[in-house]
Design a protein around this motif. Structure first.
Motif, PDB file in Angstrom:
ATOM      1  N   ASP A 238       0.834  -1.210   0.000  1.00  0.00           N
ATOM      2  CA  ASP A 238       0.000   0.000   0.000  1.00  0.00           C
ATOM      3  C   ASP A 238       0.866   1.256   0.000  1.00  0.00           C
ATOM      4  O   ASP A 238       0.606   2.217  -0.744  1.00  0.00           O
ATOM      5  CB  ASP A 238      -0.906   0.033   1.236  1.00  0.00           C
ATOM      6  N   GLN A 239       1.895   1.254   0.859  1.00  0.00           N
ATOM      7  CA  GLN A 239       2.759   2.424   0.961  1.00  0.00           C
ATOM      8  C   GLN A 239       3.536   2.652  -0.335  1.00  0.00           C
ATOM      9  O   GLN A 239       3.694   3.791  -0.789  1.00  0.00           O
ATOM     10  CB  GLN A 239       3.738   2.250   2.127  1.00  0.00           C
ATOM     11  N   ALA A 240       4.023   1.579  -0.937  1.00  0.00           N
ATOM     12  CA  ALA A 240       4.792   1.716  -2.177  1.00  0.00           C
ATOM     13  C   ALA A 240       3.913   2.223  -3.316  1.00  0.00           C
ATOM     14  O   ALA A 240       4.323   3.088  -4.100  1.00  0.00           O
ATOM     15  CB  ALA A 240       5.432   0.381  -2.548  1.00  0.00           C
ATOM     16  N   VAL A 241       2.702   1.698  -3.414  1.00  0.00           N
ATOM     17  CA  VAL A 241       1.786   2.148  -4.466  1.00  0.00           C
ATOM     18  C   VAL A 241       1.430   3.621  -4.271  1.00  0.00           C
ATOM     19  O   VAL A 241       1.354   4.393  -5.234  1.00  0.00           O
ATOM     20  CB  VAL A 241       0.510   1.275  -4.483  1.00  0.00           C
ATOM     21  N   ALA A 242       1.222   4.020  -3.021  1.00  0.00           N
ATOM     22  CA  ALA A 242       0.846   5.411  -2.724  1.00  0.00           C
ATOM     23  C   ALA A 242       2.016   6.381  -2.812  1.00  0.00           C
ATOM     24  O   ALA A 242       1.819   7.595  -2.784  1.00  0.00           O
ATOM     25  CB  ALA A 242       0.226   5.487  -1.337  1.00  0.00           C
ATOM     26  N   GLY A 243       3.233   5.845  -2.917  1.00  0.00           N
ATOM     27  CA  GLY A 243       4.403   6.714  -2.950  1.00  0.00           C
ATOM     28  C   GLY A 243       4.830   7.207  -1.590  1.00  0.00           C
ATOM     29  O   GLY A 243       5.557   8.195  -1.475  1.00  0.00           O
ATOM     30  N   THR A 244       4.387   6.528  -0.514  1.00  0.00           N
ATOM     31  CA  THR A 244       4.703   6.970   0.845  1.00  0.00           C
ATOM     32  C   THR A 244       5.586   5.973   1.596  1.00  0.00           C
ATOM     33  O   THR A 244       5.756   6.098   2.810  1.00  0.00           O
ATOM     34  CB  THR A 244       3.402   7.198   1.645  1.00  0.00           C
TER      35      THR A 244
END
Length: 330
Positions: free
Chosen positions: A275-281
């Protein structure tokens, strides 16, 4: 999309399988869309072990469903310690995010991460104290929820004896065993607690032997941090008419051997990394999960709990969150 390295056009990704022994690599070309995040996942054990690895795999499947079309996944499972570095190298050379499921992947992850500074790595079961600019370690806080599991086991025991079987004697695994015993004694100061380590998360015969030895000493409720070794505990419990408090995922109602489950959000952390990688966070560094992250990260479920038992376990969990009960790291 992601802040990780982007691509243009259509490229080829590969699915790799490392075969035990010969360590051959099978490469199967697959078409990958340019805007997909490539994710490599190492599951050292079996994705159907009813334990840590299966919980991680379930989280991966949930992430694939949630990010359908956004991610491309390459998974390697059933890898020996000797082959772990090679498997991670293969994943790192072909993916933007690499996830190692299990603290046993940590040493190899940090080694490989130095050679792939543009690849991001997340360790599900990572611990504090080791840092790298492209590595995130997610601590499942096993000792924390093991304390609660010990309290539940003591409430459920009819013989006044409970047992714990761990795999490798890693600090986090030993700390979980210690806190399971502490939790059991918080309910019954005189409870008999038997603790054993097999030295291998996947050795079925040794886990069965350890569980039978505990049963012979009076234990009738067992807890574990095992992978495929759990099959041995199940065999012993079934033969002797005892019961198990399972780990990782709530599967109440699926098997009468199990009287409860401690939820340690292995799959939740896999989803979190993606989730974090997809969101760029996505960020590197240590992150503690556990009870303070909510029931998806950590919880205790007794399958046929009385209201009194539920209230007591809820109070214990709240006391841990509030710092009234102090537990070891891990």
């Amino acid at each position: 999309m992601s802040n990780l390295q982007s691509r243009s056009g259509v490229v080829l990704s590969f699915t790799a399988a490392l075969f035990m022994g010969a360590s051959a690599i099978l490469l199967v070309p697959q078409v990958q869309a340019a805007d997909q995040l490539t994710v490599g996942v190492l599951i050292p054990g079996s994705k159907s072990d009813k334990g840590w690895m299966e919980s991680g795999y379930d989280g991966l499947m949930a992430a694939e469903q949630a990010h359908e079309g956004e991610i491309k996944v390459q998974m390697i499972e059933n890898i020996s310690y000797a082959d772990m570095e090679q498997a991670l190298t293969n994943l790192a050379s072909r993916n933007e995010l690499v996830i190692g499921i299990g603290g046993q992947t940590q040493a190899a992850v940090f080694k490989v991460a130095k050679r792939f500074p543009n690849t991001h790595f997340s360790i599900v079961g990572g611990n504090a104290g080791t840092e790298a600019p492209n590595v995130a370690g997610y601590d499942v806080k096993q000792a924390e929820i093991a304390y609660v599991a010990g309290a539940a086991a003591a409430m459920l025991s009819k013989t006044g004896g409970v047992s714990y079987v761990g795999g490798m004697e890693l600090p986090s695994i030993v700390n979980a065993g210690t806190e399971f015993g502490n939790g059991a004694r918080s309910i019954n100061p005189d409870i008999k607690f038997i603790e054993n380590y097999t030295g291998d998360f996947d050795n079925v015969a040794m886990a069965k032997e350890a569980t039978l030895a505990a049963i012979a000493q009076g234990a009738d409720v067992h807890y574990h941090i095992l992978n495929l070794g759990l099959r041995g505990m199940e065999q012993a419990a079934k033969e002797q008419g005892t019961h198990i408090v399972g780990s990782y995922t709530n599967r109440c109602g699926s098997d009468p051997l199990y009287v409860g489950y401690s939820i340690t959000g292995v799959g939740y952390q896999v989803q979190y990394a993606i989730d974090q990688a997809v969101a760029g966070t996505w960020v590197p560094g240590y992150k503690a999960f556990g009870l303070n992250m909510g029931p998806e990260a950590a919880d205790m479920q007794v399958c046929n709990a009385t209201p009194e038992m539920e209230d007591k376990l809820e109070q214990i969990m709240q006391d841990i969150k509030d710092g009234k009960i102090s537990v070891l790291e891990g």
